[in-house]
Write a protein that holds these residues in place. Structure first.
Motif, PDB file in Angstrom:
ATOM      1  N   LEU A 283       1.808   9.217  -6.075  1.00  0.00           N
ATOM      2  CA  LEU A 283       2.063  10.708  -5.972  1.00  0.00           C
ATOM      3  C   LEU A 283       3.309  11.058  -6.610  1.00  0.00           C
ATOM      4  N   ALA A 284       4.199  10.255  -6.699  1.00  0.00           N
ATOM      5  CA  ALA A 284       5.386  10.617  -7.811  1.00  0.00           C
ATOM      6  C   ALA A 284       4.960  10.855  -9.077  1.00  0.00           C
ATOM      7  N   GLY A 285       3.994   9.686  -9.514  1.00  0.00           N
ATOM      8  CA  GLY A 285       3.500   9.899 -10.931  1.00  0.00           C
ATOM      9  C   GLY A 285       2.656  11.374 -11.024  1.00  0.00           C
ATOM     10  N   LEU A 286       1.944  11.753 -10.200  1.00  0.00           N
ATOM     11  CA  LEU A 286       1.232  12.898 -10.447  1.00  0.00           C
ATOM     12  C   LEU A 286       2.106  13.982 -10.401  1.00  0.00           C
ATOM     13  N   SER A 287       3.237  14.137  -9.378  1.00  0.00           N
ATOM     14  CA  SER A 287       4.167  15.232  -9.527  1.00  0.00           C
ATOM     15  C   SER A 287       4.986  15.090 -10.702  1.00  0.00           C
ATOM     16  N   GLY A 288       5.384  13.861 -11.304  1.00  0.00           N
ATOM     17  CA  GLY A 288       6.076  14.001 -12.527  1.00  0.00           C
ATOM     18  C   GLY A 288       5.143  14.711 -13.804  1.00  0.00           C
TER      19      GLY A 288
ATOM     20  N   ARG B 232       0.824  -1.246  -0.020  1.00  0.00           N
ATOM     21  CA  ARG B 232       0.100  -0.159  -0.072  1.00  0.00           C
ATOM     22  C   ARG B 232       0.761   1.211   0.156  1.00  0.00           C
ATOM     23  N   ARG B 233       1.949   1.208   0.965  1.00  0.00           N
ATOM     24  CA  ARG B 233       2.774   2.384   0.796  1.00  0.00           C
ATOM     25  C   ARG B 233       3.468   2.659  -0.430  1.00  0.00           C
ATOM     26  N   ILE B 234       3.901   1.603  -1.126  1.00  0.00           N
ATOM     27  CA  ILE B 234       4.595   1.713  -2.472  1.00  0.00           C
ATOM     28  C   ILE B 234       3.591   2.313  -3.409  1.00  0.00           C
ATOM     29  N   ALA B 235       2.502   1.665  -3.307  1.00  0.00           N
ATOM     30  CA  ALA B 235       1.369   2.234  -4.218  1.00  0.00           C
ATOM     31  C   ALA B 235       1.033   3.711  -4.295  1.00  0.00           C
ATOM     32  N   ILE B 236       0.945   4.211  -2.883  1.00  0.00           N
ATOM     33  CA  ILE B 236       0.888   5.719  -2.586  1.00  0.00           C
ATOM     34  C   ILE B 236       1.875   6.454  -3.162  1.00  0.00           C
ATOM     35  N   LEU B 237       3.239   6.051  -2.636  1.00  0.00           N
ATOM     36  CA  LEU B 237       4.404   6.748  -3.183  1.00  0.00           C
ATOM     37  C   LEU B 237       4.500   6.734  -4.719  1.00  0.00           C
TER      38      LEU B 237
END
Length: 221
Positions: A12-17, A4-9
């Motif tokens: 969020l990283a994808g949206l920031s990218g 779950r943490r990996i999916a969240i990170l």
């Protein structure tokens, strides 16, 4: 790390990218740098997220390191940077150089990412506070944080203060902020912006919380 943490990170990283890529495309297309500040604002929104993860993990390990209190205090100082991005919609009416639909999607993506970073960090801190002092007090903590951060958003957008000014210019910062706190009725705009933004953040956080909290299994109801 859990799945779950990996999916969240990753999300969020994808949206920031996506935001960074859209800003780069806009700069290349328009020849101006109007929205480069979104990248900086988004970077600042990651700071409270990282601090909240540190506090949450330290608490789960049973740590009582005083540095956790320092991290918690820094989290509160930097937390307003996450919802602050919502106010960047104001630039839609003044900046040109790209189609309006592109700019709407760009700012919306940045604002959504900022809110998610902020709300996830608040969710983690609420969990820590709930285990320390109980559920009801933890919700009062949430409301207080959202009110303080809404005031912080006002200071950032209208008074042009930054989070680090608390440390780099404490005297000037206190001199400017104190009249708004001591005599709120003399500053109706401050009260109006803070109250409206607090209500907005509280309602949207409740929606986020309802989706983020795992459902109770049938056998435990």
């Amino acid at each position: 790390m859990s799945g779950r943490r990996i999916a969240i990170l990753a999300s969020l990283a994808g949206l920031s990218g996506l935001v960074v890529a859209m800003v780069a495309v806009r700069v290349s297309y328009s020849g101006n740098t109007h929205y480069e500040a979104l990248v900086w604002n988004l970077l600042l929104a990651w700071i409270p997220f990282a601090l909240a993860v540190c506090v949450y993990d330290g608490h789960r390990r049973g740590g009582r390191d005083p540095l956790l209190w320092v991290a918690g205090a820094l989290w509160l100082v930097f937390f307003p940077n996450a919802p602050y991005i919502v106010t960047d919609f104001k630039w839609l009416r003044g900046w040109t150089g790209a189609p309006i639909w592109y700019d709407v999607v760009l700012v919306a993506a940045a604002a959504w990412c900022g809110l998610m970073l902020g709300f996830i960090s608040l969710y983690l801190m609420q969990s820590v506070v709930r285990h320390a002092i109980g559920t009801v007090k933890a919700w009062f903590f949430v409301l207080a944080v959202l009110a303080v951060s809404s005031f912080g958003v006002y200071l950032g957008r209208f008074q042009r203060w930054n989070s680090w000014d608390v440390f780099t210019q404490p005297g000037r910062f206190a001199h400017n902020v104190w009249p708004h706190l001591a005599h709120p009725y003399d500053h109706p705009k401050t009260v109006a912006v803070t109250a409206l933004f607090t209500a907005f953040l509280a309602m949207t956080y409740l929606v986020f919380y309802s989706f983020a909290t795992p459902p109770v299994p049938e056998e435990r109801r």
